[in-house]
Write a protein that holds these residues in place. Structure first.
Motif, PDB file in Angstrom:
ATOM      1  N   UNK A  38       0.804  -1.224   0.000  1.00  0.00           N
ATOM      2  CA  UNK A  38       0.000   0.000   0.000  1.00  0.00           C
ATOM      3  C   UNK A  38       0.834   1.269   0.000  1.00  0.00           C
ATOM      4  N   UNK A  39       2.150   1.152  -0.035  1.00  0.00           N
ATOM      5  CA  UNK A  39       3.034   2.304   0.142  1.00  0.00           C
ATOM      6  C   UNK A  39       2.740   3.419  -0.863  1.00  0.00           C
ATOM      7  N   UNK A 186       9.417  -4.615   7.818  1.00  0.00           N
ATOM      8  CA  UNK A 186      10.713  -4.343   7.187  1.00  0.00           C
ATOM      9  C   UNK A 186      10.826  -2.923   6.657  1.00  0.00           C
ATOM     10  N   UNK A 187       9.687  -2.230   6.481  1.00  0.00           N
ATOM     11  CA  UNK A 187       9.719  -0.877   5.920  1.00  0.00           C
ATOM     12  C   UNK A 187       9.794   0.203   6.989  1.00  0.00           C
ATOM     13  N   UNK A 188       9.535  -0.124   8.233  1.00  0.00           N
ATOM     14  CA  UNK A 188       9.422   0.905   9.267  1.00  0.00           C
ATOM     15  C   UNK A 188      10.716   1.702   9.415  1.00  0.00           C
ATOM     16  N   UNK A 189      11.840   1.013   9.607  1.00  0.00           N
ATOM     17  CA  UNK A 189      13.106   1.729   9.812  1.00  0.00           C
ATOM     18  C   UNK A 189      13.550   2.496   8.560  1.00  0.00           C
ATOM     19  N   UNK A 190      13.488   1.913   7.333  1.00  0.00           N
ATOM     20  CA  UNK A 190      13.860   2.698   6.147  1.00  0.00           C
ATOM     21  C   UNK A 190      12.996   3.945   5.968  1.00  0.00           C
ATOM     22  N   UNK A 191      11.697   3.838   6.252  1.00  0.00           N
ATOM     23  CA  UNK A 191      10.818   4.993   6.120  1.00  0.00           C
ATOM     24  C   UNK A 191      11.188   6.060   7.151  1.00  0.00           C
ATOM     25  N   UNK A 535      10.132   0.442  -6.626  1.00  0.00           N
ATOM     26  CA  UNK A 535       9.236   1.276  -7.433  1.00  0.00           C
ATOM     27  C   UNK A 535      10.021   2.366  -8.160  1.00  0.00           C
ATOM     28  N   UNK A 536       9.795   2.513  -9.454  1.00  0.00           N
ATOM     29  CA  UNK A 536      10.487   3.514 -10.266  1.00  0.00           C
ATOM     30  C   UNK A 536       9.607   4.750 -10.416  1.00  0.00           C
ATOM     31  N   UNK A 549      14.989   5.825 -11.377  1.00  0.00           N
ATOM     32  CA  UNK A 549      15.084   6.572 -10.129  1.00  0.00           C
ATOM     33  C   UNK A 549      13.984   6.096  -9.200  1.00  0.00           C
ATOM     34  N   UNK A 550      14.360   5.782  -7.965  1.00  0.00           N
ATOM     35  CA  UNK A 550      13.388   5.477  -6.928  1.00  0.00           C
ATOM     36  C   UNK A 550      13.431   6.604  -5.899  1.00  0.00           C
ATOM     37  N   UNK A 551      12.272   7.088  -5.499  1.00  0.00           N
ATOM     38  CA  UNK A 551      12.216   8.179  -4.527  1.00  0.00           C
ATOM     39  C   UNK A 551      11.438   7.750  -3.302  1.00  0.00           C
ATOM     40  N   UNK A 552      11.417   6.438  -3.062  1.00  0.00           N
ATOM     41  CA  UNK A 552      10.678   5.902  -1.927  1.00  0.00           C
ATOM     42  C   UNK A 552      11.564   5.710  -0.721  1.00  0.00           C
TER      43      UNK A 552
END
Length: 599
Positions: A38-39, A186-191, A535-536, A549-552
C-alpha cells in the motif's frame, strides 16, 4: 520541484496527529494489506516530524509550520487541510471541496461530487451530517482564531479514510495495514530514516537544468530569480572538475532549449532581434542557426526542433496557450522557410517529399486536421476521412468529453497511422487507424486506445478500457492483449517496449500514481521482463542502458545490468536525470552540483 501551499500545509496535520496516537488507534477492521503493497497509495508522516512526508510513494518536502491542537485527548485539524490530504490519499477519485459561508460562520461543509458525498460539521455540535444523515461524534469541532478545527478521527471516518499509527509513523489511506506482516515491519526503519532526514533542499532560490553531455563534460544552465527579472546562465563541467560558465551572445532563453541532431537549439535576443542559436556539446561553442524574423521569445516560445529524414524542423509558438498559434518551418541553409501551421501542432512524420503533421485545436475540434505538405511545391492538403479528427486521445466518461493531443504519427508503405475518432459521434473514443496517403478507405486497427507504437508489421497500443498493452496487425483484423496488467509511461526502444506498471489488481484509474515497477516487453520474443526491484518514479533508456530513479524508502539512481539486476549508482534522493550517448547525468535533491556516471 515546487510544492503548492496546501501541500506545504499538509505537514501540520500529521505533525499534530503524532501527538495523540490513541486518536489514530486500530479500528479493529480486518487487516490483510502490507505497508509495502500500500506504500504508493498511502500518506505517511513520522511522529518526529522533520517537514518531510511520503505522499503516494514519493518523498515530499513540506515547509510551513502550522500548529495543531490536542484537546480532550484528541487531535484537531483545520478543515481545509483535512480535505486536501484526503484527496492526496484518495484512490476512489474526485476532489474534496471545502464550503464555508460567512453568514453561517460556525458551519463548514465538505463535498465530493464524484463520490456523491457531503459532510456537514458545526462548531460545538457532537453530531455531524453525512449525506443528510445525523452521525454522533465523541468530541465536537471548535474554533480558534477564526479557523474551524475538526476531530481527526471523526472527520477521517466521515471521509472514509483509514488512519493508523505504527511504531512512530502515522498512516492515512484507503487500506487497512497489517502491522504484523514482514513486508510491513521491514519498511518501518527505512521509512523513518528518510522522513527524519533534516537536510533541506539544495536549490530553493535557483534551479539547475541539465542540457547535454559530450565525453566527460556535462552542460547545464542555472536560473536566478529577482523581483524584476530571470537570468539563465550556461555552464559546463568536466567530471570531478569545477563548473565553468560559458558566455553566450545576447539574452539567451535556455528554458526553451531543445535537443536535436546532436545539438542544443535555443532562442536568444541580440540588439533587439531574435535568433535561433545552436550549442555543439562536442566543442562547447554556440553559433547562429537562423534569424527569427518577426518573432521573439517574449511573443511565445520555441515549441519544438526535430529532425526527420535529414530535414530539421522548427516550430515557433506565438501568443498564449489559449489564443495562440504555431508555425512550422524547415531550416535550410541558415534560413527558416515556412511549411505550415495551426493552433497546436502535436506530431510530425515524413515520407520522401511529404511532410505530415496534426493540428490540435483544443477549444474546437476540427475534422480534417491531419495535414500533408508537398515540400517541393509547398501545397498543403488534408488527408483521411473528412468526418474524422486525428492525433487526439479522446475520452468519454460520465457524459464528460476530454481531449489530449497525441505525439504519435507514423508513415509506412504509403499510409499514415494515427489515433482518430468520428467528430460528430459524441460517444466515440480514439482508436488507431491506417490512413492511405493518396486517398481511399481508412482501416480501424485497434479497439479504443489511448496510445500506440508501430514496430515491424504490428501496432502495439494501450487498451483504453483496461490500461493493458495490446497488439494488432497493420492490415486490420483481430487484436489481442499481450501484457495482462495496466501500463503507463510506455516507450519504444530497440525492439522492446519499456513501461511502468502498478501491482496486479489495480486499474487504469490508479495510473495517476507517481511510481510503478519497471518492465520491458521483448517484441520479438513476446516476453515480459521485470527490470526494477524497487518502485520507479522515472526511468531512462538509451544506448548506454536502462536506468531508473526510486524516490521511496530506498531512494537512489539504479542501473539495470545485463543480468537483470539493479546496481545503485547513488543512494540518495535524485532530482533530475539526463541520459546521453556517453552516460547519464543527474542532480541530487539535497546536495548541490551536477554528477555523471558512464555506461
Amino acid at each position: 520541484m515546487k510544492k503548492t501551499a496546501l501541500a506545504v500545509l499538509a505537514a501540520a496535520l500529521w505533525a499534530g496527529a503524532a501527538l495523540a496516537p490513541a486518536d489514530a488507534a486500530d479500528s479493529g477492521a480486518p487487516a490483510s494489506t502490507s505497508l509495502k503493497q500500500a506504500f504508493d497509495r498511502t500518506v505517511i508522516l513520522p511522529y518526529d516530524f522533520q517537514q518531510k512526508a511520503f505522499i503516494r510513494g514519493q518523498k515530499t518536502d513540506l515547509y510551513l509550520d502550522y500548529k495543531l491542537v490536542q484537546r480532550e485527548s484528541r487531535v484537531f485539524v483545520p478543515i481545509r487541510l483535512l480535505s486536501y490530504l484526503a484527496g492526496e490519499a484518495n484512490r476512489s477519485g474526485g476532489i474534496w471541496e471545502t464550503i464555508w459561508d460567512a453568514k453561517r460562520p460556525n458551519e463548514v461543509v465538505l463535498t465530493n461530487a464524484a463520490l456523491k458525498r457531503t459532510i456537514r460539521f458545526a462548531v460545538g455540535s457532537r453530531t455531524m451530517e453525512v449525506n443528510g444523515k445525523a452521525v454522533a461524534i465523541d468530541v465536537a469541532p471548535y474554533k480558534v482564531n477564526g479557523t474551524i478545527l475538526l476531530p481527526l478521527r471523526s472527520a477521517s471516518d466521515a471521509l472514509e479514510k483509514e488512519i493508523q499509527w505504527l511504531d512512530g509513523l502515522i498512516l492515512i489511506g484507503d487500506d487497512k495495514i497489517d502491522p504484523k506482516l514482514a513486508d510491513t515491519r521491514s519498511l518501518i526503519d527505512p521509512i523513518k530514516r528518510q522522513l527524519t532526514d533534516k537536510r533541506t533542499r539544495a536549490e530553493v532560490e535557483s534551479s539547475t537544468e541539465l542540457l547535454a553531455r559530450s565525453g566527460n563534460t556535462s552542460y547545464y544552465y542555472r536560473s536566478f530569480y529577482t523581483a524584476t527579472a530571470t537570468s539563465e546562465l550556461l555552464y559546463k563541467q568536466k567530471d570531478g572538475g569545477k563548473p565553468v560558465r560559458i558566455e553566450l551572445p545576447g539574452k539567451p532563453v535556455l528554458s526553451q532549449a531543445k535537443a536535436a541532431d546532436g545539438k542544443v537549439y535555443y532562442p536568444t535576443v541580440i540588439s533587439g532581434k531574435a535568433e535561433l542559436h545552436a550549442l555543439d556539446p562536442a566543442t562547447g561553442k554556440a553559433a547562429k542557426a537562423a534569424s527569427l524574423s518577426g518573432w521573439k521569445p517574449s511573443d511565445g516560445w520555441l515549441e519544438a526542433v526535430v529532425k526527420l529524414e535529414g530535414q530539421l524542423l522548427v516550430n515557433l509558438h506565438s501568443g498564449d496557450l489559449t489564443m495562440g498559434s504555431e508555425t512550422l518551418y524547415r531550416l535550410d541553409g541558415g534560413t527558416l522557410k515556412e511549411v505550415g501551421g495551426g493552433k497546436s501542432l502535436m506530431a510530425y512524420a515524413r515520407s520522401g517529399d511529404r511532410l505530415l503533421y496534426t493540428n490540435f485545436h483544443f477549444m474546437t475540434m476540427q475534422p480534417g486536421n491531419l495535414k500533408q505538405v508537398d515540400l517541393k511545391t509547398g501545397k498543403t492538403s488534408s488527408i483521411g476521412d473528412s468526418a474524422f479528427t486525428y492525433g487526439i486521445n479522446r475520452t468519454v466518461s460520465g457524459g464528460s468529453v476530454g481531449h489530449v493531443g497525441s505525439d504519435k504519427l507514423y508513415v509506412k508503405d504509403g499510409s499514415a497511422y494515427a489515433l482518430g475518432y468520428e467528430e460528430a459521434d459524441q460517444t466515440a473514443t480514439s482508436a488507431v487507424y491506417r490512413i492511405p496517403l493518396d486517398g481511399g478507405t481508412q482501416t480501424r486497427l485497434t479497439p479504443s486506445a489511448s496510445d500506440f507504437w508501430l514496430e515491424g508489421a504490428s501496432v502495439y497500443y494501450v487498451d483504453r478500457a483496461t490500461g493493458k498493452l495490446g497488439q494488432a496487425g497493420l492490415g486490420g483484423g483481430a487484436s489481442r492483449i499481450v501484457v495482462d496488467r495496466p501500463v503507463f509511461d510506455v516507450r519504444l526502444h530497440g525492439g522492446s517496449l519499456y513501461y511502468r506498471a502498478q501491482p496486479v489488481g489495480t486499474g487504469p484509474s490508479d495510473l495517476h500514481a507517481q511510481a510503478g515497477d519497471l518492465y520491458r516487453y521483448d517484441l520479438a520474443a513476446g516476453r515480459e521482463i521485470k527490470l526494477s526491484d524497487k518502485p520507479a518514479h522515472s526511468y531512462e533508456v538509451g544506448p548506454k542502458g536502462v536506468y531508473y530513479v526510486s524516490d521511496g524508502y530506498e531512494p537512489g539512481l539504479y542501473k539495470v545490468g545485463a543480468d537483470g539486476k539493479s546496481t545503485a549508482i547513488v543512494r540518495d534522493n535524485v532530482a533530475a536525470t539526463l541520459l546521453t550517448d556517453s552516460g547519464i547525468v543527474y542532480t541530487l535533491t539535497y546536495k548541490s552540483g551536477v554528477f555523471a556516471a558512464g555506461g
